[in-house]
Design an enzyme around this catalytic site. Structure first.
Site, PDB file in Angstrom:
ATOM      1  CB  THR A  69      -0.764   0.385   1.216  1.00  0.00           C
ATOM      2  OG1 THR A  69      -1.590  -1.181   1.186  1.00  0.00           O
ATOM      3  CG2 THR A  69      -1.678   1.211   1.197  1.00  0.00           C
TER       4      THR A  69
ATOM      5  CG  ASN B  69      -4.896  -6.534   0.451  1.00  0.00           C
ATOM      6  OD1 ASN B  69      -4.567  -5.750   1.174  1.00  0.00           O
ATOM      7  ND2 ASN B  69      -5.558  -7.589   0.344  1.00  0.00           N
TER       8      ASN B  69
ATOM      9  CG  ASP C 204      -8.860  -5.809   2.571  1.00  0.00           C
ATOM     10  OD1 ASP C 204      -7.800  -6.433   3.296  1.00  0.00           O
ATOM     11  OD2 ASP C 204      -8.168  -4.761   2.106  1.00  0.00           O
TER      12      ASP C 204
ATOM     13  CB  SER D 118      -7.110  -0.525   7.917  1.00  0.00           C
ATOM     14  OG  SER D 118      -7.807  -1.723   8.380  1.00  0.00           O
TER      15      SER D 118
ATOM     16  N   GLY E 254      -1.832  -2.253   6.420  1.00  0.00           N
ATOM     17  CA  GLY E 254      -2.991  -2.994   6.793  1.00  0.00           C
ATOM     18  C   GLY E 254      -3.616  -2.346   7.906  1.00  0.00           C
TER      19      GLY E 254
HETATM   20  O1  DON Z   1      -7.498  -1.659   2.571  1.00  0.00           O
HETATM   21  C1  DON Z   1      -6.756  -2.025   3.452  1.00  0.00           C
HETATM   22  O2  DON Z   1      -7.046  -1.756   4.935  1.00  0.00           O
HETATM   23  C2  DON Z   1      -5.667  -2.947   3.032  1.00  0.00           C
HETATM   24  N1  DON Z   1      -6.001  -3.683   1.806  1.00  0.00           N
HETATM   25  C3  DON Z   1      -4.425  -2.304   3.073  1.00  0.00           C
HETATM   26  C4  DON Z   1      -3.209  -3.273   2.618  1.00  0.00           C
HETATM   27  C5  DON Z   1      -2.207  -2.784   3.184  1.00  0.00           C
HETATM   28  O3  DON Z   1      -1.770  -1.687   3.842  1.00  0.00           O
HETATM   29  C6  DON Z   1      -0.771  -3.736   2.890  1.00  0.00           C
HETATM   30  N2  DON Z   1       0.258  -3.190   3.728  1.00  0.00           N
HETATM   31  N3  DON Z   1       0.588  -4.083   4.680  1.00  0.00           N
END
Ligand code: DON
Length: 579
Positions: free
Chosen positions: A390, A410, A432, A462, A483
């Site tokens: 991300t 993701n 997710d 998140s 995440g």
């Molecule tokens: O939307 C979200 O919360 C996740 N798909 C974000 C993914 C993310 O930050 C990957 N990094 N570790």
């Protein structure tokens, strides 16, 4: 001195790029990782400042402003550029959110270009006939793919507020894709991590691996000529260049070949949503953040408000009591996330209720009485997820405009599926969703019915792009990758800047912790002083030490000097820039 070194490095880099090698093999001396990174993690500006995870991407923002572009042009160009520079984290096969505050209208927008489930998706699609989760199905390969939203989002944002012609904001990314980007440690490791899937696709094999089948090494050059062609189609035809025409044909053909669900209808009917930001008052300032389908805004505000009466500002960020109560507020917020949060276009999310003063005071009572949120579920053996995938960027300008945007495919390299001919990676955002209520996903997050898979639904996120207004004017732009730690990173940075009066640079450098209710542990960065770790254990927390928790970026306005400070997380390379 530092500047001279940086300029030297880049002139060498672009000299090399001028050779335009097709197969990236040559190692570059003076890769950005070798720059004294203190010079790239902090910048000041009188006209604007920006922080991104991309060394070349932040320069794109400067170029666009120099061409007469406005902050929206810069943000759109940056989004395209970072998707080329960090294909492991984001890309045109993904989606995201953007918070925009425009001074002229004195209005803030929360733009949702999150991926959504294909129309053929259904609730139990990740379960076997015994009702058990099929491991990896929502994480790797074509079944993990949701309909990309990035291009539709950028196109609409630019159409509404941009000043430069559309092709001008796509152009820098086309150049980067053609000429190549320097492979960072993180990109090289990400290719290795996803190599089993990537190596199934001849194009991925050709682009992301050396001729002897190894992941491109750090400091080599990644060229993406097929992606450049796709970007050219987008530059020429706008969003139709992606959702219709040959790129869409290639996307649907790849999905069908692999037994996936993507159809032309999924692509042509994708809709961007313009939402009202979550708003919360904290210490006299207005926090604006992302509403569902992100859980970010609600829980950032909820944690701040629930923790507020327990915190002793004067004791500062490293006070064990402050840390303890912040962790408890996080725990309660994530329990709510699991129970109530999902795509508000599909399920009822009690947005006002979760932030209602009466409800917040109920959480405070539970915190005070030592009551922890009920253990509703068991969790399977978790694996540690330390990724920084991300990407986020923050920007503020002297006209009083501000942008915070978080974008993603993701996991590392998304689903690992590349679209032949079009040269872009598809996301694995379906992970997710809650594959099964109570079973954790890759981030060890549990969620429930509200976040079950449904056709056209957006998976719960998140991501928490956040703006803070002071006296109605942008004071902070913040956000993070990582995440669920995104929520807690942003919350801690806000506490540090607003409550503890730290500058943004120190706020992002401070040791972080993270509690997400399940598993019932406080994750803590190894830089946390040992005596604090011991005190937290003495208070009954189970601690899990991490090398680092996420990556944040922020820009802060100083009303005294009238300058903006941009800070990029000191934990990894990136570039803060200003003018
Ligand atoms: O939307 C979200 O919360 C996740 N798909 C974000 C993914 C993310 O930050 C990957 N990094 N570790």
């Amino acid at each position: 001195m530092k500047n001279i070194k940086v300029i030297g490095v880049f002139s060498f880099f672009f000299l090399f790029l001028g050779c335009n090698h097709h197969k990236p093999q040559v190692l570059i001396a003076g890769h950005p990782d070798e720059i004294d990174i203190s010079s790239t993690h902090y910048a000041q500006g009188k006209h604007f400042a920006i922080a991104t995870q991309g060394v070349q991407t932040s320069d794109v923002a400067k170029t666009i402003i120099e061409q007469g572009g406005n902050i929206v042009d810069a943000a759109v160009a940056v989004s395209f550029a970072i998707s080329v520079e960090r294909p492991q984290s984001t890309g045109i096969g993904g989606g995201g959110f953007m918070l925009i505050h425009l001074a002229k209208e004195n209005k803030s927008y929360a733009v949702d270009f999150r991926e959504r489930a294909p129309f053929q998706a259904y609730k139990d699609m990740y379960l076997d006939k015994n009702g058990d989760v099929i491991e990896g199905k929502s994480w790797t390969g074509i079944h993990s793919v949701a309909v990309p939203g990035l291009i539709a989002g950028l196109f609409e944002i630019h159409e509404k507020f941009g000043k430069l012609p559309w092709p001008a904001v796509v152009a820098p990314a086309i150049t980067l894709a053609k000429q190549g980007v320097v492979v960072t440690d993180h990109l090289s490791e990400s290719i290795t991590a996803k190599q089993d899937e990537l190596l199934k696709y001849p194009l991925a094999k050709q682009r992301f691996f050396t001729s002897d089948g190894k992941a491109l090494p750090k400091k080599s050059i990644l060229q993406q000529p097929e992606l450049a062609q796709t970007l050219e189609a987008i530059a020429k035809h706008g969003k139709d260049g992606f959702y219709k025409g040959w790129v869409a044909q290639a996307t649907v053909a790849q999905s069908q070949k692999l037994g996936g669900m993507l159809t032309h209808k999924d692509l042509t009917s994708y809709e961007v949503q313009w939402r009202t930001p979550v708003k919360g008052q904290f210490e006299g300032q207005t926090i604006l953040s992302m509403p569902p389908p992100s859980s970010g805004g609600i829980h950032v505000v909820q944690i701040l408000k629930a923790a507020q009466p327990f915190l002793h500002k004067e004791k500062g960020a490293m006070d064990p009591d402050n840390i303890h109560y912040t962790a408890l507020a996080m725990q309660h917020a994530f329990a709510d996330r699991a129970k109530y949060l999902g795509d508000s276009d599909h399920v009822e999310v009690p947005m006002q209720g979760l932030l209602d003063p009466a409800y917040i005071s109920d959480i405070q009572k539970r915190i005070k009485s030592g009551q922890t949120p009920a253990m509703q579920v068991s969790h399977i053996d978790p694996f540690t997820f330390e990724s920084n995938d991300t990407t986020h960027f923050s920007m503020i300008d002297a006209e009083g405009n501000a942008i915070a945007s978080t974008q993603t495919i993701n996991g590392r390299m998304g689903s690992g599926v590349i679209v032949d001919q079009a040269g872009y990676l598809l996301n694995n955002e379906m992970d997710d969703f809650s594959a099964q209520p109570g079973t954790p996903n890759a981030f060890r997050l549990v969620s429930g019915e509200a976040n079950a898979v449904a056709p056209g639904k957006r998976p719960l996120s998140s991501m928490s792009p956040t703006l803070v207004l002071r006296d109605g004017k942008p004071f902070l732009s913040l956000g993070a990758a990582g995440g669920p730690t995104i929520i807690t990173q942003v919350t801690q940075a806000l506490l540090h800047v607003i409550d503890e009066r730290m500058g943004i640079q120190d706020a992002l450098a401070a040791p972080r912790l993270h509690h997400q209710w399940r598993p019932d542990v406080v994750r803590c960065e190894k830089t946390m002083p040992a005596d604090i770790v011991a005190l937290l254990q003495a208070k009954g927390h189970t601690l899990e030490m991490s090398d680092h928790l996420g990556v944040s970026q922020g820009v802060q306005f100083d009303p005294v000097t009238g300058r903006f400070t941009a800070a990029h997380d000191p934990r990894i390379p990136g570039l803060a820039a200003g003018r």
